[in-house]
Design a protein around this motif. Structure first.
Motif, PDB file in Angstrom:
ATOM      1  N   TYR A  45       1.293  -0.775   0.040  1.00 35.65           N
ATOM      2  CA  TYR A  45      -0.500   0.273  -0.251  1.00 35.65           C
ATOM      3  C   TYR A  45       0.644   0.759  -0.209  1.00 35.65           C
ATOM      4  N   ASP A  46       2.239   1.026   0.534  1.00 33.13           N
ATOM      5  CA  ASP A  46       3.125   2.088   0.675  1.00 33.13           C
ATOM      6  C   ASP A  46       3.036   2.399  -1.065  1.00 33.13           C
ATOM      7  N   THR A  47       3.783   1.933  -1.478  1.00 35.20           N
ATOM      8  CA  THR A  47       4.645   1.952  -3.319  1.00 35.20           C
ATOM      9  C   THR A  47       2.966   1.889  -4.405  1.00 35.20           C
ATOM     10  N   ALA A  48       1.935   1.538  -3.873  1.00 34.15           N
ATOM     11  CA  ALA A  48       0.825   2.328  -4.386  1.00 34.15           C
ATOM     12  C   ALA A  48       0.755   3.813  -3.822  1.00 34.15           C
ATOM     13  N   ARG A  49       0.885   4.168  -2.726  1.00 30.90           N
ATOM     14  CA  ARG A  49       0.438   4.980  -2.022  1.00 30.90           C
ATOM     15  C   ARG A  49       1.172   6.147  -2.572  1.00 30.90           C
ATOM     16  N   ALA A  50       3.406   5.688  -3.307  1.00 35.18           N
ATOM     17  CA  ALA A  50       3.670   6.608  -3.996  1.00 35.18           C
ATOM     18  C   ALA A  50       3.392   6.827  -5.083  1.00 35.18           C
ATOM     19  N   MET A  51       3.342   5.443  -5.921  1.00 35.99           N
ATOM     20  CA  MET A  51       2.339   5.762  -7.467  1.00 35.99           C
ATOM     21  C   MET A  51       1.245   6.804  -7.368  1.00 35.99           C
ATOM     22  N   SER A  52       0.762   6.985  -6.919  1.00 35.58           N
ATOM     23  CA  SER A  52      -0.670   7.839  -7.072  1.00 35.58           C
ATOM     24  C   SER A  52       0.133   9.142  -6.861  1.00 35.58           C
ATOM     25  N   HIS A  53       1.012   9.173  -5.778  1.00 34.70           N
ATOM     26  CA  HIS A  53       1.948  10.441  -5.881  1.00 34.70           C
ATOM     27  C   HIS A  53       2.727  10.902  -7.166  1.00 34.70           C
ATOM     28  N   ILE A  54       2.726  10.348  -7.624  1.00 35.32           N
ATOM     29  CA  ILE A  54       3.804  10.886  -8.710  1.00 35.32           C
ATOM     30  C   ILE A  54       3.217  10.435 -10.025  1.00 35.32           C
ATOM     31  N   GLU A  55       2.108  10.209  -9.815  1.00 29.75           N
ATOM     32  CA  GLU A  55       0.875  10.403 -11.226  1.00 29.75           C
ATOM     33  C   GLU A  55       0.318  11.487 -10.637  1.00 29.75           C
ATOM     34  N   ARG A  56      -0.239  12.014  -9.390  1.00 30.73           N
ATOM     35  CA  ARG A  56      -0.787  13.161  -8.857  1.00 30.73           C
ATOM     36  C   ARG A  56       0.262  14.416  -9.426  1.00 30.73           C
ATOM     37  N   ASP A  57       1.209  14.030  -9.089  1.00 31.34           N
ATOM     38  CA  ASP A  57       2.347  15.682  -9.999  1.00 31.34           C
ATOM     39  C   ASP A  57       2.764  15.576 -11.228  1.00 31.34           C
ATOM     40  N   MET A  58       2.332  14.409 -11.900  1.00 35.14           N
ATOM     41  CA  MET A  58       2.666  14.704 -13.301  1.00 35.14           C
ATOM     42  C   MET A  58       1.043  15.289 -14.111  1.00 35.14           C
ATOM     43  N   TYR A  59       0.100  15.138 -13.318  1.00 37.62           N
ATOM     44  CA  TYR A  59      -1.235  15.783 -13.752  1.00 37.62           C
ATOM     45  C   TYR A  59      -0.646  17.780 -12.882  1.00 37.62           C
ATOM     46  N   ALA A  60      -0.575  17.726 -11.823  1.00 40.52           N
ATOM     47  CA  ALA A  60       0.290  18.622 -11.010  1.00 40.52           C
ATOM     48  C   ALA A  60       0.855  19.919 -12.294  1.00 40.52           C
ATOM     49  N   LYS A  61       2.023  19.249 -13.273  1.00 36.51           N
ATOM     50  CA  LYS A  61       2.969  20.171 -13.990  1.00 36.51           C
ATOM     51  C   LYS A  61       1.852  19.747 -15.377  1.00 36.51           C
ATOM     52  N   GLN A  62       1.294  18.761 -16.199  1.00 40.30           N
ATOM     53  CA  GLN A  62      -0.221  19.516 -17.155  1.00 40.30           C
ATOM     54  C   GLN A  62      -0.699  20.301 -16.586  1.00 40.30           C
ATOM     55  N   LEU A  63      -1.301  20.673 -15.577  1.00 39.08           N
ATOM     56  CA  LEU A  63      -2.246  21.386 -15.214  1.00 39.08           C
ATOM     57  C   LEU A  63      -1.355  23.096 -15.278  1.00 39.08           C
ATOM     58  N   ALA A  64      -0.169  22.284 -15.163  1.00 40.22           N
ATOM     59  CA  ALA A  64       0.812  24.272 -14.973  1.00 40.22           C
ATOM     60  C   ALA A  64       0.912  25.013 -16.091  1.00 40.22           C
ATOM     61  N   GLU A  65       1.456  24.425 -16.739  1.00 37.39           N
ATOM     62  CA  GLU A  65       1.440  23.558 -18.815  1.00 37.39           C
ATOM     63  C   GLU A  65       0.278  24.188 -19.239  1.00 37.39           C
ATOM     64  N   SER A  66      -0.622  24.086 -18.959  1.00 34.46           N
ATOM     65  CA  SER A  66      -1.907  24.508 -19.536  1.00 34.46           C
ATOM     66  C   SER A  66      -2.447  26.060 -18.911  1.00 34.46           C
ATOM     67  N   LEU A  67      -2.337  26.097 -17.494  1.00 28.57           N
ATOM     68  CA  LEU A  67      -2.387  27.513 -17.542  1.00 28.57           C
ATOM     69  C   LEU A  67      -1.300  28.281 -17.605  1.00 28.57           C
ATOM     70  N   GLN A  68      -0.549  27.677 -17.936  1.00 29.67           N
ATOM     71  CA  GLN A  68       0.969  29.150 -18.813  1.00 29.67           C
ATOM     72  C   GLN A  68       0.042  29.376 -20.475  1.00 29.67           C
ATOM     73  N   LEU A  69      -0.601  28.597 -20.638  1.00 28.52           N
ATOM     74  CA  LEU A  69      -0.918  28.688 -22.662  1.00 28.52           C
ATOM     75  C   LEU A  69      -2.171  29.513 -22.305  1.00 28.52           C
ATOM     76  N   LYS A  70      -2.655  29.222 -21.028  1.00 26.94           N
ATOM     77  CA  LYS A  70      -4.007  29.888 -21.494  1.00 26.94           C
ATOM     78  C   LYS A  70      -3.659  31.672 -20.981  1.00 26.94           C
ATOM     79  N   LYS A  71      -2.340  31.808 -20.214  1.00 27.53           N
ATOM     80  CA  LYS A  71      -1.812  33.488 -19.639  1.00 27.53           C
ATOM     81  C   LYS A  71      -1.223  33.498 -21.257  1.00 27.53           C
ATOM     82  N   VAL A  72      -0.777  32.835 -22.047  1.00 25.14           N
ATOM     83  CA  VAL A  72      -0.301  33.315 -23.486  1.00 25.14           C
ATOM     84  C   VAL A  72      -1.670  33.867 -23.857  1.00 25.14           C
ATOM     85  N   LEU A  73      -2.676  33.233 -23.989  1.00 27.23           N
ATOM     86  CA  LEU A  73      -3.878  33.438 -25.174  1.00 27.23           C
ATOM     87  C   LEU A  73      -4.274  34.705 -24.274  1.00 27.23           C
TER      88      LEU A  73
END
Length: 149
Positions: A45-73
């Motif tokens: 369960y510790d491994t599954a939790r760590a994987m979920s955190h990695i996945e969340r961080d990946m989506y956080a990066k995608q969110l930051a990139e999308s917010l940057q695109l919106k800022k440009v627009l």
């Protein structure tokens, strides 16, 4: 040729969808991590939790990139006209139509295809500051500028 305002609205719609998808996925990954954290079963369960955190961080990066695109627009004023190509210009060339905005790729509207690209992309950087009648060379091919809106 489609209008800049219609194209701009389509770009905003695409970016807003990207933001929502990233936010939803980030929340789902966080919920998954929280659910795994409530278990006392051990390493699995510790491994599954760590994987979920990695996945969340990946989506956080995608969110930051999308917010940057919106800022440009958000910096684009589709009502401004310019003879020279700049951020927000809709450009018709011998190699296709380009909307200098955010790097969103191919957008199809009203039976037309437009490439939404960043002014920092290779082609965007080449045509930036050019005007009708100018031409540039990209990968050995000449691109002639026919129309700037």
């Amino acid at each position: 040729m489609m209008t800049k305002s219609v194209l701009y609205e389509k770009c905003m719609q695409i970016v807003d969808e990207k933001i929502k998808i990233a936010q939803d996925a980030m929340l789902a990954a966080q919920d998954s991590a929280n659910a795994e954290g409530k278990s006392t079963a051990g390493d699995k369960y510790d491994t599954a939790r760590a994987m979920s955190h990695i996945e969340r961080d990946m989506y956080a990066k995608q969110l930051a990139e999308s917010l940057q695109l919106k800022k440009v627009l958000d910096e684009i004023d589709v009502t401004k006209k310019s003879e020279k190509i700049k951020l927000g210009s809709l450009v018709k060339t011998s190699m296709g139509n380009y909307f200098l905005s955010a790097g969103l790729g191919i957008i199809k509207l009203e039976e037309e295809t437009v490439f939404a690209l960043s002014p920092f992309s290779p082609i965007g950087n080449l045509i930036l500051g050019k005007k009708i009648g100018d031409s540039v060379i990209f990968k050995g091919q000449q691109i002639e500028i026919f129309h700037v809106e």
